[in-house]
Motif scaffolding. Sequence first.
Motif, PDB file in Angstrom:
ATOM      1  N   SER A  72      48.947  47.861  47.446  1.00  0.00           N
ATOM      2  CA  SER A  72      48.565  46.488  47.778  1.00  0.00           C
ATOM      3  C   SER A  72      47.079  46.413  48.145  1.00  0.00           C
ATOM      4  N   MET A  73      46.524  47.469  48.756  1.00  0.00           N
ATOM      5  CA  MET A  73      45.113  47.460  49.150  1.00  0.00           C
ATOM      6  C   MET A  73      44.188  47.347  47.938  1.00  0.00           C
ATOM      7  N   LEU A  74      44.661  47.759  46.761  1.00  0.00           N
ATOM      8  CA  LEU A  74      43.836  47.680  45.551  1.00  0.00           C
ATOM      9  C   LEU A  74      43.829  46.278  44.938  1.00  0.00           C
ATOM     10  N   ASN A  75      44.753  45.416  45.364  1.00  0.00           N
ATOM     11  CA  ASN A  75      44.777  44.041  44.850  1.00  0.00           C
ATOM     12  C   ASN A  75      43.475  43.314  45.156  1.00  0.00           C
ATOM     13  N   TYR A  76      42.888  43.598  46.301  1.00  0.00           N
ATOM     14  CA  TYR A  76      41.611  42.994  46.683  1.00  0.00           C
ATOM     15  C   TYR A  76      40.547  43.285  45.615  1.00  0.00           C
ATOM     16  N   TYR A  77      40.461  44.530  45.173  1.00  0.00           N
ATOM     17  CA  TYR A  77      39.456  44.921  44.177  1.00  0.00           C
ATOM     18  C   TYR A  77      39.793  44.349  42.805  1.00  0.00           C
ATOM     19  N   TYR A  78      41.065  44.311  42.481  1.00  0.00           N
ATOM     20  CA  TYR A  78      41.469  43.704  41.212  1.00  0.00           C
ATOM     21  C   TYR A  78      41.014  42.242  41.177  1.00  0.00           C
ATOM     22  N   ASP A  79      41.290  41.527  42.248  1.00  0.00           N
ATOM     23  CA  ASP A  79      40.923  40.107  42.298  1.00  0.00           C
ATOM     24  C   ASP A  79      39.408  39.904  42.296  1.00  0.00           C
ATOM     25  N   LEU A  80      38.653  40.859  42.829  1.00  0.00           N
ATOM     26  CA  LEU A  80      37.194  40.765  42.799  1.00  0.00           C
ATOM     27  C   LEU A  80      36.635  40.924  41.384  1.00  0.00           C
ATOM     28  N   TYR A  81      37.178  41.862  40.625  1.00  0.00           N
ATOM     29  CA  TYR A  81      36.589  42.265  39.350  1.00  0.00           C
ATOM     30  C   TYR A  81      37.234  41.655  38.115  1.00  0.00           C
ATOM     31  N   TYR A  82      38.400  41.057  38.239  1.00  0.00           N
ATOM     32  CA  TYR A  82      39.085  40.540  37.051  1.00  0.00           C
ATOM     33  C   TYR A  82      39.368  39.056  37.171  1.00  0.00           C
ATOM     34  N   LYS A  83      39.090  38.359  36.083  1.00  0.00           N
ATOM     35  CA  LYS A  83      39.336  36.925  35.972  1.00  0.00           C
ATOM     36  C   LYS A  83      40.138  36.686  34.689  1.00  0.00           C
ATOM     37  N   TYR A  84      40.609  35.451  34.536  1.00  0.00           N
ATOM     38  CA  TYR A  84      41.370  35.061  33.349  1.00  0.00           C
ATOM     39  C   TYR A  84      40.721  33.836  32.723  1.00  0.00           C
ATOM     40  N   ASP A  85      40.607  33.841  31.385  1.00  0.00           N
ATOM     41  CA  ASP A  85      40.032  32.694  30.695  1.00  0.00           C
ATOM     42  C   ASP A  85      41.103  31.626  30.466  1.00  0.00           C
ATOM     43  N   GLU A  86      40.725  30.559  29.752  1.00  0.00           N
ATOM     44  CA  GLU A  86      41.645  29.439  29.522  1.00  0.00           C
ATOM     45  C   GLU A  86      42.871  29.834  28.696  1.00  0.00           C
ATOM     46  N   ASN A  87      42.783  30.946  27.966  1.00  0.00           N
ATOM     47  CA  ASN A  87      43.928  31.451  27.189  1.00  0.00           C
ATOM     48  C   ASN A  87      44.720  32.512  27.960  1.00  0.00           C
ATOM     49  N   ASN A  88      44.408  32.646  29.239  1.00  0.00           N
ATOM     50  CA  ASN A  88      45.044  33.622  30.122  1.00  0.00           C
ATOM     51  C   ASN A  88      44.754  35.071  29.714  1.00  0.00           C
ATOM     52  N   LYS A  89      43.601  35.256  29.048  1.00  0.00           N
ATOM     53  CA  LYS A  89      43.163  36.603  28.662  1.00  0.00           C
ATOM     54  C   LYS A  89      42.290  37.156  29.789  1.00  0.00           C
ATOM     55  N   ARG A  90      42.587  38.366  30.192  1.00  0.00           N
ATOM     56  CA  ARG A  90      41.889  39.007  31.299  1.00  0.00           C
ATOM     57  C   ARG A  90      40.529  39.531  30.854  1.00  0.00           C
ATOM     58  N   TYR A  91      39.540  39.414  31.729  1.00  0.00           N
ATOM     59  CA  TYR A  91      38.229  40.010  31.471  1.00  0.00           C
ATOM     60  C   TYR A  91      37.626  40.492  32.784  1.00  0.00           C
ATOM     61  N   LYS A  92      36.760  41.481  32.674  1.00  0.00           N
ATOM     62  CA  LYS A  92      36.091  42.043  33.850  1.00  0.00           C
ATOM     63  C   LYS A  92      34.874  41.191  34.177  1.00  0.00           C
ATOM     64  N   SER A  93      34.633  41.001  35.468  1.00  0.00           N
ATOM     65  CA  SER A  93      33.484  40.206  35.904  1.00  0.00           C
ATOM     66  C   SER A  93      32.804  40.885  37.094  1.00  0.00           C
ATOM     67  N   VAL A  94      31.600  40.448  37.369  1.00  0.00           N
ATOM     68  CA  VAL A  94      30.854  40.942  38.531  1.00  0.00           C
ATOM     69  C   VAL A  94      31.325  40.142  39.744  1.00  0.00           C
ATOM     70  N   PRO A  95      31.702  40.810  40.823  1.00  0.00           N
ATOM     71  CA  PRO A  95      32.126  40.079  42.017  1.00  0.00           C
ATOM     72  C   PRO A  95      31.017  39.157  42.522  1.00  0.00           C
ATOM     73  N   ILE A  96      31.404  37.975  42.938  1.00  0.00           N
ATOM     74  CA  ILE A  96      30.448  36.996  43.473  1.00  0.00           C
ATOM     75  C   ILE A  96      29.723  37.547  44.690  1.00  0.00           C
ATOM     76  N   ASN A  97      30.402  38.385  45.460  1.00  0.00           N
ATOM     77  CA  ASN A  97      29.805  38.947  46.675  1.00  0.00           C
ATOM     78  C   ASN A  97      29.236  40.345  46.445  1.00  0.00           C
ATOM     79  N   ILE A  98      28.751  40.619  45.239  1.00  0.00           N
ATOM     80  CA  ILE A  98      28.236  41.948  44.904  1.00  0.00           C
ATOM     81  C   ILE A  98      27.062  42.333  45.815  1.00  0.00           C
ATOM     82  N   LYS A  99      26.299  41.352  46.301  1.00  0.00           N
ATOM     83  CA  LYS A  99      25.174  41.665  47.201  1.00  0.00           C
ATOM     84  C   LYS A  99      25.659  42.315  48.495  1.00  0.00           C
TER      85      LYS A  99
END
Length: 195
Positions: free
Chosen positions: A101-128
Amino acid sequence: MALPSCSSTILLYNNVVLTSIQKDVLVGTLLGDACMERDKPTHNSRVRFDQTYPNHEEYLLSLYEIFKDFTGTPPKIQERKPDKRTNKIYKTIAFKSLRYSMLNYYYDLYYKYDENNKRYKSVPINIKELLNARALASWIMVDGSIESYGSTQLHTDKFSFNELKLLQETLSIKFNLRTRLIKKTTRTMSDSNSH
């Protein structure tokens, strides 16, 4: 000695925490080649580390030493499908963590879904806030290279232009590094010299 009950085992998995070293390495390697898996939003996440074998075996084994308490099996060597460009067959060495469960935080930081529900990696907004010297070193080790003129190149072709700008700003503010984007390959380069 009695084995723990199922409910005790679940409790042990849910009370696991990452050390500061593990957090930093995870932040850096997820900007690079490390990836996370999560079957459903109600499931826990796991992280996967994968490197070319035998060229990067030593590096992968060093990652395993950092995360081995969270894995069920040691790294395995696997054969890939033939490369479409060269028709060569390459090998990788890889390991996965167990699902926590502790890894869910990192998953939610780095992965998003597009309008077709396709997963993609992203840069966390709080990367600073997340990127410190150890995380940066981990990112360079997993996805960096040294160019002939002494600069460090970070391969970031999976990120959007706005995410690359955020990474540039972060490197400038936190580490006083000059960077430039190479439009042709959509990669960011961090010069080894500071301002």
